[in-house]
Design an enzyme around this catalytic site. Structure first.
Site, PDB file in Angstrom:
ATOM      1  N   ASP A  78     -11.663  -9.781   5.919  1.00  0.00           N
ATOM      2  CA  ASP A  78     -12.936 -10.142   5.268  1.00  0.00           C
ATOM      3  C   ASP A  78     -13.272 -11.613   5.548  1.00  0.00           C
ATOM      4  O   ASP A  78     -14.432 -11.979   5.746  1.00  0.00           O
ATOM      5  CB  ASP A  78     -12.879  -9.914   3.750  1.00  0.00           C
ATOM      6  CG  ASP A  78     -13.264  -8.485   3.352  1.00  0.00           C
ATOM      7  OD1 ASP A  78     -12.995  -7.559   4.142  1.00  0.00           O
ATOM      8  OD2 ASP A  78     -13.835  -8.287   2.253  1.00  0.00           O
ATOM      9  N   ASP A  90      -5.817  -7.063   5.408  1.00  0.00           N
ATOM     10  CA  ASP A  90      -7.014  -6.716   4.635  1.00  0.00           C
ATOM     11  C   ASP A  90      -7.768  -7.985   4.249  1.00  0.00           C
ATOM     12  O   ASP A  90      -8.979  -8.106   4.473  1.00  0.00           O
ATOM     13  CB  ASP A  90      -6.598  -5.937   3.380  1.00  0.00           C
ATOM     14  CG  ASP A  90      -7.791  -5.603   2.499  1.00  0.00           C
ATOM     15  OD1 ASP A  90      -8.811  -5.168   3.052  1.00  0.00           O
ATOM     16  OD2 ASP A  90      -7.698  -5.798   1.269  1.00  0.00           O
ATOM     17  N   TYR A 130       0.814  -1.218   0.000  1.00  0.00           N
ATOM     18  CA  TYR A 130       0.000   0.000   0.000  1.00  0.00           C
ATOM     19  C   TYR A 130       0.853   1.276   0.000  1.00  0.00           C
ATOM     20  O   TYR A 130       0.301   2.363   0.069  1.00  0.00           O
ATOM     21  CB  TYR A 130      -0.901   0.024   1.234  1.00  0.00           C
ATOM     22  CG  TYR A 130      -2.082  -0.913   1.186  1.00  0.00           C
ATOM     23  CD1 TYR A 130      -1.898  -2.289   1.249  1.00  0.00           C
ATOM     24  CD2 TYR A 130      -3.379  -0.423   1.098  1.00  0.00           C
ATOM     25  CE1 TYR A 130      -2.990  -3.155   1.230  1.00  0.00           C
ATOM     26  CE2 TYR A 130      -4.463  -1.283   1.073  1.00  0.00           C
ATOM     27  CZ  TYR A 130      -4.259  -2.645   1.140  1.00  0.00           C
ATOM     28  OH  TYR A 130      -5.338  -3.500   1.119  1.00  0.00           O
ATOM     29  N   LYS A 133       4.776 -14.186   5.706  1.00  0.00           N
ATOM     30  CA  LYS A 133       5.135 -15.123   4.641  1.00  0.00           C
ATOM     31  C   LYS A 133       6.665 -15.092   4.520  1.00  0.00           C
ATOM     32  O   LYS A 133       7.231 -14.832   3.443  1.00  0.00           O
ATOM     33  CB  LYS A 133       4.420 -14.701   3.337  1.00  0.00           C
ATOM     34  CG  LYS A 133       4.563 -15.675   2.184  1.00  0.00           C
ATOM     35  CD  LYS A 133       3.700 -16.919   2.298  1.00  0.00           C
ATOM     36  CE  LYS A 133       3.973 -17.855   1.136  1.00  0.00           C
ATOM     37  NZ  LYS A 133       3.384 -19.192   1.300  1.00  0.00           N
ATOM     38  N   ASP A 159      -0.750 -18.404   4.549  1.00  0.00           N
ATOM     39  CA  ASP A 159      -1.607 -19.409   3.892  1.00  0.00           C
ATOM     40  C   ASP A 159      -2.181 -20.375   4.934  1.00  0.00           C
ATOM     41  O   ASP A 159      -3.372 -20.699   4.924  1.00  0.00           O
ATOM     42  CB  ASP A 159      -0.876 -20.148   2.762  1.00  0.00           C
ATOM     43  CG  ASP A 159       0.565 -20.548   3.103  1.00  0.00           C
ATOM     44  OD1 ASP A 159       1.045 -20.189   4.198  1.00  0.00           O
ATOM     45  OD2 ASP A 159       1.204 -21.229   2.282  1.00  0.00           O
TER      46      ASP A 159
END
Ligand code: NAD
Ligand code: IPM
Ligand code: MN
Length: 323
Positions: free
Chosen positions: A221, A217, A119, A162, A193
């Site tokens: 959700d 982010d 971002y 990660k 993951d």
């Protein structure tokens, strides 16, 4: 207290008025400064948010934000990302707590780093190739880790990264581990993951999650689905001086304009505003009013109900006025 109110686009304009009614019911003395920003304004006036708007916002104590539709191509800077940067709201705090109607029993908070990662806006674009830079710094990793580690009542910190692929994640992970050790906080680490998998497989094992911007982010959700949906998921963007409160969801163009958006995510974002401002008892009253209407089946269609946005708002306010 002076609160900048930015309903934005789509269902932002439908759910934010409900959140303001709720705030007014418990905090009539606050001042509300309405500012029209977003894509709908851009289409009319060619500006999504002006410098003057930003100045007005910075003269307020905090912001209540709805949602903004992103343009199909990045033809102007994202309003919400500009606000997070300008207000230095570096910690994106996203609590997920089940209610009476949630499909899973969970109670955890995601602390999402809010200022950098992919971002950061460093992109090199040519016709045939685009390079998007992932920037991770010690400074930003340290302050989000400190924020997560200072959560009252924290039981276990899960550091999500990660690092098996990305050097930037190695830095993030190592800094988070350092802060956790220094704070005496029990921690574990998890690859993103595996986290996405475990969040569905056994979500009750999580308590406090800290992660980078984009992973946070996406995982938020996913987490919203565990408690019943985006219509129930609030968030806070916290900095040292300002804070901005907004639902996790976006402008939901698929249902906008029909009066059926669930206002609870916005109302619970207002509850987080009250907590941030030190009004714990008022915040608790709002939570109780929300729990009350949920357990009485006063629900919008996303939760299987027949009620409209406005009705849910009226019932919450009525409950607040009777307590
Ligand atoms: P979205 O969160 O707007 O909607 C995803 C799905 O959830 C849709 O089916 C929608 O109807 C449903 N939903 C979301 N909130 C709901 C609510 N309160 N009540 C009932 N149903 C609800 O995500 P999207 O459709 O991918 O994005 C739409 C636009 O919003 C995009 O332009 C995106 O960039 C933007 N967005 C903005 C913000 C923000 O401003 N903070 C956040 C996320 C997305
Ligand atoms: C969110 C949104 C924003 C983000 C978008 C609209 C820039 O998805 O707040 O979750 O990615 O942070
Ligand atoms: Mn999102």
């Amino acid at each position: 207290m002076r609160i900048a109110v930015l309903p934005g686009d789509g269902i932002g304009k439908e759910v934010v008025p409900v959140a303001v009614d709720v705030l007014q019911a418990v905090m009539p003395e606050a001042e509300y400064v309405y500012i029209n920003v977003g894509n709908e304004r851009f289409m009319r006036e060619g500006t999504a948010m002006s410098e003057e708007d930003l100045d007005t916002i910075k003269k307020c104590d905090c912001v209540l934000f709805g949602a903004i539709t992103s343009p199909p191509k990045k033809i102007y800077p994202s309003v919400i990302l500009t606000l997070r940067r300008e207000l230095d709201a570096y910690a994106n705090v996203r609590p997920f707590k089940s209610s009476a109607i949630s499909p899973y029993k969970v109670d955890f908070i995601i602390y999402r780093e809010n200022s950098e990662d992919l971002y950061c806006g460093i992109e090199e674009v040519t016709d045939d190739q685009v390079l998007s830079t992932r920037k991770i710094t010690r400074h930003a990793s340290e302050r989000i880790a400190r924020k997560a580690c200072s959560r009252p009542g924290l039981q276990k910190l899960t550091i999500v990264h990660k690092a098996n692929v990305l050097r930037s994640c190695e830095l993030f992970r190592d800094v988070c581990i350092g802060v956790a050790k220094k704070s005496g906080v029990p921690y574990e680490e998890m690859l993103v993951d595996a986290m996405a998998y475990n969040l569905i497989r056994k979500p009750s094992q999580f308590d406090t999650i800290v992660t980078t911007n984009l992973f946070g982010d996406i995982l938020s959700d996913e987490a919203a689905a565990l408690i019943g949906g985006l219509g129930l998921s609030p968030s806070a963007n916290i900095g040292d001086r300002y804070a901005l409160f907004e639902p996790v969801h976006g402008s939901a163009p698929d249902i906008a304009g029909r009066g059926i958006a669930n206002p609870i995510a916005a109302v619970l974002s207002a509850k987080m505003l009250l907590e941030w401002a030190g009004y714990r008892a008022k915040a608790e009253r709002v939570q109780e009013a929300v729990d009350h209407i949920i357990s009485h089946g006063i629900l919008t269609p996303d939760l299987g109900g027949k009620f409209k946005t406005e009705d849910v708002g009226l019932y919450i306010v009525k409950n607040l006025e009777s307590t």
